[in-house]
Design a protein around this motif. Structure first.
Motif, PDB file in Angstrom:
ATOM      1  N   MET A 135       1.098  -0.981   0.164  1.00 47.74           N
ATOM      2  CA  MET A 135       0.202  -0.265   0.567  1.00 47.74           C
ATOM      3  C   MET A 135       0.772   0.895   0.171  1.00 47.74           C
ATOM      4  O   MET A 135       0.428   2.241   0.537  1.00 47.74           O
ATOM      5  N   PHE A 136       2.638   0.945  -0.319  1.00 51.80           N
ATOM      6  CA  PHE A 136       3.212   2.206  -0.204  1.00 51.80           C
ATOM      7  C   PHE A 136       2.349   3.590  -0.903  1.00 51.80           C
ATOM      8  O   PHE A 136       2.360   4.652  -0.172  1.00 51.80           O
ATOM      9  N   SER A 137       2.247   2.807  -2.270  1.00 49.58           N
ATOM     10  CA  SER A 137       1.989   4.419  -2.731  1.00 49.58           C
ATOM     11  C   SER A 137       0.863   5.005  -2.536  1.00 49.58           C
ATOM     12  O   SER A 137       0.943   6.267  -2.881  1.00 49.58           O
ATOM     13  N   VAL A 138      -0.218   4.413  -2.128  1.00 51.56           N
ATOM     14  CA  VAL A 138      -1.285   5.241  -1.515  1.00 51.56           C
ATOM     15  C   VAL A 138      -1.213   5.839  -0.218  1.00 51.56           C
ATOM     16  O   VAL A 138      -2.074   6.710   0.363  1.00 51.56           O
ATOM     17  N   TYR A 139      -0.061   5.432   0.605  1.00 50.50           N
ATOM     18  CA  TYR A 139       0.285   5.986   2.334  1.00 50.50           C
ATOM     19  C   TYR A 139       0.367   7.856   1.845  1.00 50.50           C
ATOM     20  O   TYR A 139       0.965   8.158   0.798  1.00 50.50           O
ATOM     21  N   ILE A 140      -0.783   8.092   3.124  1.00 52.35           N
ATOM     22  CA  ILE A 140       0.260   9.488   3.284  1.00 52.35           C
ATOM     23  C   ILE A 140       1.582   9.423   3.753  1.00 52.35           C
ATOM     24  O   ILE A 140       1.578   7.534   5.423  1.00 52.35           O
ATOM     25  N   MET A 141       3.050   9.664   3.660  1.00 57.09           N
ATOM     26  CA  MET A 141       3.865   9.465   4.385  1.00 57.09           C
ATOM     27  C   MET A 141       4.204  10.572   5.344  1.00 57.09           C
ATOM     28  O   MET A 141       4.040  11.911   4.243  1.00 57.09           O
ATOM     29  N   GLY A 142       4.992  10.802   5.783  1.00 56.45           N
ATOM     30  CA  GLY A 142       5.660  11.756   7.083  1.00 56.45           C
ATOM     31  C   GLY A 142       6.592  12.023   7.293  1.00 56.45           C
ATOM     32  O   GLY A 142       7.230  10.650   7.760  1.00 56.45           O
ATOM     33  N   TRP A 143       7.793  12.461   7.842  1.00 55.20           N
ATOM     34  CA  TRP A 143       8.939  13.097   8.580  1.00 55.20           C
ATOM     35  C   TRP A 143       8.564  13.702  10.246  1.00 55.20           C
ATOM     36  O   TRP A 143       8.082  14.145   9.915  1.00 55.20           O
ATOM     37  N   TYR A 144       8.538  13.332  11.097  1.00 54.00           N
ATOM     38  CA  TYR A 144       8.365  13.086  12.207  1.00 54.00           C
ATOM     39  C   TYR A 144      10.251  13.771  13.111  1.00 54.00           C
ATOM     40  O   TYR A 144      10.831  13.078  13.119  1.00 54.00           O
ATOM     41  N   ARG A 145      10.300  14.127  14.626  1.00 55.11           N
ATOM     42  CA  ARG A 145      11.076  15.045  15.014  1.00 55.11           C
ATOM     43  C   ARG A 145      10.851  14.386  16.168  1.00 55.11           C
ATOM     44  O   ARG A 145       9.824  15.055  16.530  1.00 55.11           O
ATOM     45  N   GLN A 146      11.962  14.282  17.192  1.00 54.29           N
ATOM     46  CA  GLN A 146      11.391  15.007  18.687  1.00 54.29           C
ATOM     47  C   GLN A 146      12.869  14.504  19.502  1.00 54.29           C
ATOM     48  O   GLN A 146      13.908  14.436  19.294  1.00 54.29           O
ATOM     49  N   ALA A 147      12.720  16.259  19.682  1.00 54.75           N
ATOM     50  CA  ALA A 147      14.279  16.808  20.285  1.00 54.75           C
ATOM     51  C   ALA A 147      14.052  16.193  22.021  1.00 54.75           C
ATOM     52  O   ALA A 147      12.612  15.433  22.288  1.00 54.75           O
ATOM     53  N   PRO A 148      15.044  15.805  22.883  1.00 56.60           N
ATOM     54  CA  PRO A 148      14.944  16.008  24.115  1.00 56.60           C
ATOM     55  C   PRO A 148      14.507  16.459  24.716  1.00 56.60           C
ATOM     56  O   PRO A 148      14.332  17.986  24.772  1.00 56.60           O
ATOM     57  N   GLY A 149      13.399  16.177  25.844  1.00 56.15           N
ATOM     58  CA  GLY A 149      12.897  17.200  26.752  1.00 56.15           C
ATOM     59  C   GLY A 149      10.910  17.840  25.784  1.00 56.15           C
ATOM     60  O   GLY A 149      10.039  18.183  26.208  1.00 56.15           O
ATOM     61  N   LYS A 150      10.764  17.393  24.224  1.00 57.68           N
ATOM     62  CA  LYS A 150       9.808  17.872  23.920  1.00 57.68           C
ATOM     63  C   LYS A 150       9.453  17.235  23.059  1.00 57.68           C
ATOM     64  O   LYS A 150       9.288  15.851  22.868  1.00 57.68           O
ATOM     65  N   GLN A 151       7.958  16.877  22.913  1.00 57.72           N
ATOM     66  CA  GLN A 151       7.344  16.779  22.177  1.00 57.72           C
ATOM     67  C   GLN A 151       7.467  16.519  20.957  1.00 57.72           C
ATOM     68  O   GLN A 151       8.078  16.901  20.095  1.00 57.72           O
ATOM     69  N   ARG A 152       7.132  15.106  20.633  1.00 52.77           N
ATOM     70  CA  ARG A 152       7.331  14.525  19.215  1.00 52.77           C
ATOM     71  C   ARG A 152       6.309  15.821  18.116  1.00 52.77           C
ATOM     72  O   ARG A 152       4.854  15.926  17.823  1.00 52.77           O
ATOM     73  N   GLU A 153       6.931  15.790  17.195  1.00 47.73           N
ATOM     74  CA  GLU A 153       6.038  16.956  16.156  1.00 47.73           C
ATOM     75  C   GLU A 153       6.416  16.801  14.990  1.00 47.73           C
ATOM     76  O   GLU A 153       7.608  16.120  14.018  1.00 47.73           O
ATOM     77  N   LEU A 154       5.157  17.235  14.076  1.00 47.29           N
ATOM     78  CA  LEU A 154       5.374  17.195  12.001  1.00 47.29           C
ATOM     79  C   LEU A 154       6.694  17.685  11.889  1.00 47.29           C
ATOM     80  O   LEU A 154       7.075  18.962  11.820  1.00 47.29           O
ATOM     81  N   VAL A 155       7.388  17.117  10.933  1.00 46.69           N
ATOM     82  CA  VAL A 155       8.285  18.183   9.755  1.00 46.69           C
ATOM     83  C   VAL A 155       7.732  18.268   9.013  1.00 46.69           C
ATOM     84  O   VAL A 155       8.352  19.259   8.249  1.00 46.69           O
ATOM     85  N   ALA A 156       7.424  17.481   8.295  1.00 45.47           N
ATOM     86  CA  ALA A 156       6.887  17.289   6.215  1.00 45.47           C
ATOM     87  C   ALA A 156       6.009  16.264   6.640  1.00 45.47           C
ATOM     88  O   ALA A 156       6.258  14.970   7.079  1.00 45.47           O
ATOM     89  N   GLY A 157       5.025  16.311   5.579  1.00 46.25           N
ATOM     90  CA  GLY A 157       3.962  14.854   4.706  1.00 46.25           C
ATOM     91  C   GLY A 157       3.975  15.579   3.115  1.00 46.25           C
ATOM     92  O   GLY A 157       3.860  16.102   2.674  1.00 46.25           O
ATOM     93  N   SER A 158       3.973  14.148   2.923  1.00 46.33           N
ATOM     94  CA  SER A 158       3.596  14.085   1.447  1.00 46.33           C
ATOM     95  C   SER A 158       2.093  13.396   1.395  1.00 46.33           C
ATOM     96  O   SER A 158       2.676  11.076   1.817  1.00 46.33           O
ATOM     97  N   THR A 159       1.721  13.332   0.829  1.00 48.12           N
ATOM     98  CA  THR A 159       0.304  12.045   0.194  1.00 48.12           C
ATOM     99  C   THR A 159       0.972  11.610  -1.289  1.00 48.12           C
ATOM    100  O   THR A 159       2.056  11.444  -1.725  1.00 48.12           O
TER     101      THR A 159
END
Length: 120
Positions: free
Chosen positions: A29-53
């Motif tokens: 299903m990769f070709s139809v999945y929305i894909m994203g990159w997230y990041r988490q710095a020490p002591g911080k919440q995980r956050e969205l960096v970039a997404g792609s449909t």
């Protein structure tokens, strides 16, 4: 079940560049999945960096606009994050994500993460 494997992290000086890769395996299903990159710095919440449909629409956090680019190769089941003009505040563990309901929300599949460290 989808497995995601990130690579490409490392130590880089401020102003430098890195290219992260995330290879998907399992399922077809990769070709139809929305894909994203997230990041988490020490002591911080995980956050969205970039997404792609699947169609190539993209979404970026304000803090990385103009510096980071997400792209995908559906034939290779791989998503990339090109990171330029890196700053110390970009230091974090970067995670690949798949299967989100939209371009701004995470899906159920996560990679193990890859460390990016930017020195000043």
């Amino acid at each position: 079940q989808v497995q995601l494997l990130e690579s490409g992290g490392g130590l880089v000086q401020a102003g430098g560049s890195l290219r992260l890769s995330c290879a998907a395996s399992g399922g077809n299903m990769f070709s139809v999945y929305i894909m994203g990159w997230y990041r988490q710095a020490p002591g911080k919440q995980r956050e969205l960096v970039a997404g792609s449909t699947s169609g190539g629409n993209t979404n970026y956090a304000d803090s990385v606009k103009g510096r980071f680019t997400i792209s995908r190769d559906n034939n290779k089941k791989t998503v990339y994050l090109q990171m330029n003009s890196l700053k110390p505040e970009d230091t974090a563990v970067y995670y690949c994500n798949a299967g989100g309901p939209n371009i701004a929300k995470a899906g159920p599949f996560w990679g193990q993460g890859t460390q990016v460290t930017v020195s000043s």
